[in-house]
Scaffold this active site. Structure first.
Site, PDB file in Angstrom:
ATOM      1  N   CYS A  29      21.165 -48.026 -11.705  1.00 44.71           N
ATOM      2  CA  CYS A  29      21.551 -47.586 -10.298  1.00 44.71           C
ATOM      3  C   CYS A  29      21.996 -48.690  -9.586  1.00 44.71           C
ATOM      4  O   CYS A  29      21.129 -49.453  -9.164  1.00 44.71           O
ATOM      5  CB  CYS A  29      20.428 -46.737  -9.647  1.00 44.71           C
ATOM      6  SG  CYS A  29      20.569 -46.401  -7.914  1.00 44.71           S
ATOM      7  N   CYS A  32      20.418 -48.970  -5.874  1.00 44.27           N
ATOM      8  CA  CYS A  32      19.073 -49.459  -6.052  1.00 44.27           C
ATOM      9  C   CYS A  32      19.005 -50.965  -6.073  1.00 44.27           C
ATOM     10  O   CYS A  32      17.920 -51.432  -5.349  1.00 44.27           O
ATOM     11  CB  CYS A  32      18.477 -48.761  -7.297  1.00 44.27           C
ATOM     12  SG  CYS A  32      18.269 -46.957  -7.227  1.00 44.27           S
TER      13      CYS A  32
END
Length: 104
Positions: A29, A32
Site C-alpha cells: 500500500c 500506507c
C-alpha cells in the site's frame, strides 16, 4: 511504532489504559508508506497520551474483518475497548493532529 497481531490485539489495544491508534496497513500500500513517517512523528511527540501501533492486514486478517476495514490506510482510535474515531486515507500531519485533538 509497535506492531500488533490478531493474537495480541485484545491485550495490547482493547485493554490498554490509554487511547490507542491502530494503523491498518499492508506492505503493498503506497499511501500506507506515505502516512507511516507522519504517524512516527506523532507517536514520538504524543506517545505519553496516545499509543500508536500498526496492524498488517495481510498477516492478520481477523481484526480487520471484525472492524470492517475495507480500505487502507485506515486509522482507528480505540478507547476502553471501543472504536471512538476512524480516519481514512492519507492526511497531512496538521490535519491528523486536528482530528486527534481530543487524544493528544
Amino acid at each position: 511504532m509497535k506492531a500488533v497481531t490478531d493474537a495480541d490485539f485484545e491485550a495490547e489495544v482493547l485493554k490498554s489504559d490509554k487511547p490507542v491508534l491502530v494503523d491498518f496497513w499492508a506492505e503493498w500500500c503506497g499511501p500506507c508508506r506515505m502516512i507511516a513517517p507522519i504517524l512516527e512523528e506523532i507517536a514520538a511527540e504524543h506517545g505519553d497520551k496516545l499509543e500508536i501501533v500498526k496492524l498488517n492486514i495481510d498477516e492478520n486478517p481477523e481484526v480487520p474483518a471484525k472492524y470492517q476495514i475495507l480500505g487502507i490506510p485506515t486509522l482507528n482510535v480505540y478507547k476502553d475497548g471501543e472504536v471512538v474515531k476512524q480516519i481514512q486515507g492519507v492526511k497531512p500531519k496538521a490535519a491528523l493532529l486536528r482530528e486527534l485533538g481530543e487524544f493528544v
